[in-house]
Scaffold this motif. Structure first.
Motif, PDB file in Angstrom:
ATOM      1  N   PRO A 188      59.975  24.223  12.207  1.00 13.95           N
ATOM      2  CA  PRO A 188      59.627  24.859  13.480  1.00 13.95           C
ATOM      3  C   PRO A 188      60.796  24.854  14.468  1.00 13.95           C
ATOM      4  CG  PRO A 188      57.962  23.248  12.836  1.00 13.95           C
ATOM      5  CD  PRO A 188      59.125  23.077  11.906  1.00 13.95           C
ATOM      6  N   ILE A 221      61.739  25.689  18.526  1.00 11.52           N
ATOM      7  CA  ILE A 221      61.283  25.933  19.892  1.00 11.52           C
ATOM      8  C   ILE A 221      62.498  26.413  20.677  1.00 11.52           C
ATOM      9  CG2 ILE A 221      60.420  24.878  22.008  1.00 11.52           C
ATOM     10  CD1 ILE A 221      59.468  23.534  18.608  1.00 11.52           C
ATOM     11  N   LYS A 279      59.226  34.241  15.352  1.00 11.37           N
ATOM     12  CA  LYS A 279      58.910  32.939  14.761  1.00 11.37           C
ATOM     13  C   LYS A 279      59.363  31.772  15.630  1.00 11.37           C
ATOM     14  CE  LYS A 279      59.081  34.581  10.006  1.00 11.37           C
ATOM     15  NZ  LYS A 279      59.805  34.481   8.740  1.00 11.37           N
ATOM     16  N   ILE A 280      60.177  32.056  16.644  1.00 15.23           N
ATOM     17  CA  ILE A 280      60.625  30.996  17.547  1.00 15.23           C
ATOM     18  C   ILE A 280      59.570  30.815  18.627  1.00 15.23           C
ATOM     19  CG2 ILE A 280      62.376  30.285  19.225  1.00 15.23           C
ATOM     20  CD1 ILE A 280      64.410  31.955  17.636  1.00 15.23           C
ATOM     21  N   ARG A 281      59.070  29.611  18.759  1.00 11.86           N
ATOM     22  CA  ARG A 281      58.095  29.317  19.814  1.00 11.86           C
ATOM     23  C   ARG A 281      58.854  29.188  21.128  1.00 11.86           C
ATOM     24  NH1 ARG A 281      54.863  24.488  16.634  1.00 11.86           N
ATOM     25  NH2 ARG A 281      54.703  25.635  14.688  1.00 11.86           N
ATOM     26  N   ARG A 282      58.435  29.915  22.136  1.00  7.69           N
ATOM     27  CA  ARG A 282      59.120  29.917  23.422  1.00  7.69           C
ATOM     28  C   ARG A 282      58.550  28.813  24.316  1.00  7.69           C
ATOM     29  NH1 ARG A 282      63.483  32.193  22.420  1.00  7.69           N
ATOM     30  NH2 ARG A 282      63.850  32.010  24.622  1.00  7.69           N
ATOM     31  N   ALA A 283      59.438  28.144  25.029  1.00  8.41           N
ATOM     32  CA  ALA A 283      59.029  27.114  25.989  1.00  8.41           C
ATOM     33  C   ALA A 283      59.604  27.484  27.348  1.00  8.41           C
ATOM     34  CB  ALA A 283      59.541  25.745  25.553  1.00  8.41           C
ATOM     35  N   GLU A 324      57.636  21.288  28.174  1.00 11.89           N
ATOM     36  CA  GLU A 324      56.907  22.074  27.176  1.00 11.89           C
ATOM     37  C   GLU A 324      57.656  22.094  25.837  1.00 11.89           C
ATOM     38  OE1 GLU A 324      54.838  26.461  26.584  1.00 11.89           O
ATOM     39  OE2 GLU A 324      56.350  26.218  28.154  1.00 11.89           O
ATOM     40  N   LEU A 384      56.033  20.647  22.416  1.00 12.23           N
ATOM     41  CA  LEU A 384      55.863  21.509  21.248  1.00 12.23           C
ATOM     42  C   LEU A 384      56.584  20.930  20.027  1.00 12.23           C
ATOM     43  CD1 LEU A 384      56.304  25.040  22.880  1.00 12.23           C
ATOM     44  CD2 LEU A 384      54.216  24.157  21.790  1.00 12.23           C
ATOM     45  N   ALA A 430      54.889  19.613  16.597  1.00  7.22           N
ATOM     46  CA  ALA A 430      55.274  20.220  15.322  1.00  7.22           C
ATOM     47  C   ALA A 430      55.786  19.159  14.354  1.00  7.22           C
ATOM     48  CB  ALA A 430      56.342  21.297  15.557  1.00  7.22           C
TER      49      ALA A 430
END
Length: 156
Positions: A122, A124, A134-138, A143, A147, A151
């Protein structure tokens, strides 16, 4: 047997902006307080700021260095690991991490992101790093840390 500590990689620009350095230091502090091991490339910029934040709260910092000299590590790396692999060491940063937080960055960071996404690690993203669905934004250091820790906990 005690649970193993989570390993979170912090990747990003070796010449970070002041905002990137501030965010990286906050992320490092958050990870250190959570008892996670901070993994990074061990040099300057985002790597140094994140390590400084983690070290300030007693967190363990590991630097996977591109060169062959442990002395090249920034002063906040507790465990410098010289690889002699130059950019090829990026795969070691990814493989050693259960989740990555990307802060800013250039081609080296992009290679780490690509490797992580290809391998299912994962990622972030924080503060103008690369865009990919696919990159989770914070939106904040808090945050991003939360995250990544979640993960990593899922990764076991």
């Amino acid at each position: 047997m005690p649970a193993r500590q989570r390993r979170i990689g912090v990747i990003g620009s070796s010449r970070s902006s002041p905002e990137g350095a501030r965010l990286a230091e906050a992320v490092g502090g958050l990870l250190g307080r959570a008892g996670a091991i901070l993994v990074c490339g061990g040099l300057g910029g985002v790597m140094e700021a994140a390590a400084r934040g983690a070290a300030a709260v007693g967190g363990l910092t590991v630097g996977l260095l591109p060169g062959t000299q442990a002395e090249d590590a920034n002063p906040y790396i507790a465990l410098p690991l010289p690889t002699g692999l130059s950019y090829a060491r990026n795969i070691l940063v990814v493989r050693a991490s259960q989740a990555l937080i990307a802060i800013e960055g250039s081609y080296g960071t992009l290679s780490e992101i690509a490797l992580a996404l290809a391998l299912g690690v994962p990622v972030i993203g924080l503060n103008a790093t690369y865009e990919d669905p696919k990159i989770r934004r914070a939106g904040s250091a808090q945050e991003a840390g939360s995250l990544a820790l979640a993960a990593a906990g899922e990764a076991g």
